[in-house]
Write a protein that holds these residues in place. Structure first.
Motif, PDB file in Angstrom:
ATOM      1  N   GLY A  99     -11.443   1.827   8.788  1.00 27.69           N
ATOM      2  CA  GLY A  99     -12.627   1.328   9.474  1.00 27.69           C
ATOM      3  C   GLY A  99     -12.230   0.210  10.408  1.00 27.69           C
ATOM      4  N   GLN A 100     -12.836  -0.974  10.252  1.00 26.17           N
ATOM      5  CA  GLN A 100     -12.511  -2.140  11.094  1.00 26.17           C
ATOM      6  C   GLN A 100     -11.417  -3.007  10.482  1.00 26.17           C
ATOM      7  OE1 GLN A 100     -13.710  -1.321  14.234  1.00 26.17           O
ATOM      8  NE2 GLN A 100     -13.858  -3.547  14.333  1.00 26.17           N
ATOM      9  N   VAL A 101     -10.906  -2.599   9.316  1.00 22.12           N
ATOM     10  CA  VAL A 101      -9.912  -3.405   8.607  1.00 22.12           C
ATOM     11  C   VAL A 101      -8.539  -2.740   8.709  1.00 22.12           C
ATOM     12  CG1 VAL A 101      -9.218  -4.329   6.355  1.00 22.12           C
ATOM     13  CG2 VAL A 101     -11.632  -4.350   7.041  1.00 22.12           C
ATOM     14  N   ALA A 102      -7.533  -3.543   9.064  1.00 19.00           N
ATOM     15  CA  ALA A 102      -6.157  -3.054   9.145  1.00 19.00           C
ATOM     16  C   ALA A 102      -5.390  -3.518   7.917  1.00 19.00           C
ATOM     17  CB  ALA A 102      -5.475  -3.583  10.399  1.00 19.00           C
ATOM     18  N   VAL A 103      -4.770  -2.557   7.229  1.00 16.10           N
ATOM     19  CA  VAL A 103      -3.843  -2.865   6.141  1.00 16.10           C
ATOM     20  C   VAL A 103      -2.473  -3.023   6.804  1.00 16.10           C
ATOM     21  CG1 VAL A 103      -2.852  -2.075   3.961  1.00 16.10           C
ATOM     22  CG2 VAL A 103      -5.196  -1.423   4.583  1.00 16.10           C
ATOM     23  N   ILE A 104      -1.743  -4.105   6.491  1.00 12.71           N
ATOM     24  CA  ILE A 104      -0.524  -4.442   7.229  1.00 12.71           C
ATOM     25  C   ILE A 104       0.625  -4.764   6.274  1.00 12.71           C
ATOM     26  CG2 ILE A 104       0.483  -6.107   8.847  1.00 12.71           C
ATOM     27  CD1 ILE A 104      -2.609  -6.419   9.787  1.00 12.71           C
ATOM     28  N   GLY A 105       1.798  -4.302   6.658  1.00  6.04           N
ATOM     29  CA  GLY A 105       3.009  -4.617   5.899  1.00  6.04           C
ATOM     30  C   GLY A 105       4.211  -4.536   6.817  1.00  6.04           C
ATOM     31  N   ILE A 106       5.406  -4.593   6.222  1.00  5.87           N
ATOM     32  CA  ILE A 106       6.619  -4.443   7.022  1.00  5.87           C
ATOM     33  C   ILE A 106       7.152  -3.027   6.848  1.00  5.87           C
ATOM     34  CG2 ILE A 106       7.167  -6.895   6.987  1.00  5.87           C
ATOM     35  CD1 ILE A 106       9.433  -6.237   4.961  1.00  5.87           C
ATOM     36  N   THR A 107       7.890  -2.569   7.835  1.00  6.16           N
ATOM     37  CA  THR A 107       8.371  -1.195   7.856  1.00  6.16           C
ATOM     38  C   THR A 107       9.535  -0.990   6.893  1.00  6.16           C
ATOM     39  OG1 THR A 107       9.962  -1.603   9.617  1.00  6.16           O
ATOM     40  CG2 THR A 107       7.716  -0.966  10.290  1.00  6.16           C
ATOM     41  N   ASP A 108       9.810   0.278   6.627  1.00  9.72           N
ATOM     42  CA  ASP A 108      10.952   0.639   5.805  1.00  9.72           C
ATOM     43  C   ASP A 108      12.242   0.113   6.442  1.00  9.72           C
ATOM     44  OD1 ASP A 108      12.107   2.082   3.514  1.00  9.72           O
ATOM     45  OD2 ASP A 108      12.965   3.372   5.066  1.00  9.72           O
ATOM     46  N   HIS A 109      12.326   0.223   7.757  1.00  8.91           N
ATOM     47  CA  HIS A 109      13.502  -0.297   8.470  1.00  8.91           C
ATOM     48  C   HIS A 109      13.683  -1.794   8.192  1.00  8.91           C
ATOM     49  CE1 HIS A 109      16.439  -0.953  11.675  1.00  8.91           C
ATOM     50  NE2 HIS A 109      15.709  -1.993  12.024  1.00  8.91           N
ATOM     51  N   GLY A 155       3.475  -2.011  -1.332  1.00 11.30           N
ATOM     52  CA  GLY A 155       4.105  -3.210  -0.797  1.00 11.30           C
ATOM     53  C   GLY A 155       3.427  -3.796   0.422  1.00 11.30           C
ATOM     54  N   TRP A 156       2.159  -3.403   0.696  1.00 17.11           N
ATOM     55  CA  TRP A 156       1.442  -3.975   1.830  1.00 17.11           C
ATOM     56  C   TRP A 156       1.281  -5.485   1.629  1.00 17.11           C
ATOM     57  CZ3 TRP A 156      -3.390  -6.303   1.086  1.00 17.11           C
ATOM     58  CH2 TRP A 156      -4.007  -6.037  -0.143  1.00 17.11           C
ATOM     59  N   PHE A 157       1.090  -6.231   2.716  1.00 22.61           N
ATOM     60  CA  PHE A 157       1.031  -7.690   2.655  1.00 22.61           C
ATOM     61  C   PHE A 157      -0.392  -8.227   2.701  1.00 22.61           C
ATOM     62  CE2 PHE A 157       5.353  -7.305   2.967  1.00 22.61           C
ATOM     63  CZ  PHE A 157       6.063  -8.444   3.286  1.00 22.61           C
ATOM     64  N   PHE A 158      -1.155  -7.849   3.730  1.00 22.56           N
ATOM     65  CA  PHE A 158      -2.482  -8.415   3.914  1.00 22.56           C
ATOM     66  C   PHE A 158      -3.354  -7.449   4.703  1.00 22.56           C
ATOM     67  CE2 PHE A 158       0.611 -10.300   6.812  1.00 22.56           C
ATOM     68  CZ  PHE A 158       0.147  -9.871   8.040  1.00 22.56           C
ATOM     69  N   LYS A 159      -4.661  -7.753   4.704  1.00 20.01           N
ATOM     70  CA  LYS A 159      -5.626  -6.971   5.472  1.00 20.01           C
ATOM     71  C   LYS A 159      -6.324  -7.902   6.447  1.00 20.01           C
ATOM     72  CE  LYS A 159      -6.429  -3.621   1.793  1.00 20.01           C
ATOM     73  NZ  LYS A 159      -7.449  -2.945   0.962  1.00 20.01           N
TER      74      LYS A 159
END
Length: 124
Positions: free
Chosen positions: A17-27, A95-99
């Protein structure tokens, strides 16, 4: 991974929706090695795309994590406080960090999976 978008700073995001789930990539997690600590932003913090808002520390280095979009932090992954190795085990899952609740359109410089993989290949 088709629903994921990526930054050249090695963050990923998935819109819900309007919320992004964010983390760092596998790389990124591979390059860092074993993650031992994650410093997460405060819920309610207003952030601007490109702003450093978290830190991930590994046995090798500490790196900033940047907000890929502008908005407000609405949730952080508290599980990473107790078990930062989730970043290594499931960087695009548990392992996601924040939304962040988006406050506008997504930036034009976000990459799809193919473009991100090509970018990573160009670094080698």
């Amino acid at each position: 991974m088709t629903e994921l978008k990526f930054t050249k700073d090695h963050e990923w995001l998935r819109m819900e929706g309007q919320v992004a789930v964010i983390g760092i990539t596998d790389h990124a997690q591979t390059a860092l090695g074993d993650v031992v600590f994650v410093d997460l932003p405060e819920v309610g913090r207003e952030v601007t795309a490109g702003e450093a808002i978290a830190v991930v520390e590994s046995v090798k280095a500490a790196s900033d994590v940047y907000a890929p979009i502008t908005g407000r932090v609405v949730e952080v992954n508290e599980a990473l406080t107790d078990d930062p190795s989730k970043v290594n085990a499931e960087p695009t899952g548990a392992g996601w960090f924040f939304k962040i609740e988006a406050s506008g359109a997504l930036p034009d410089d976000l990459l799809d999976a193919d473009a991100y993989n090509a970018f990573v290949d160009s670094l080698a």
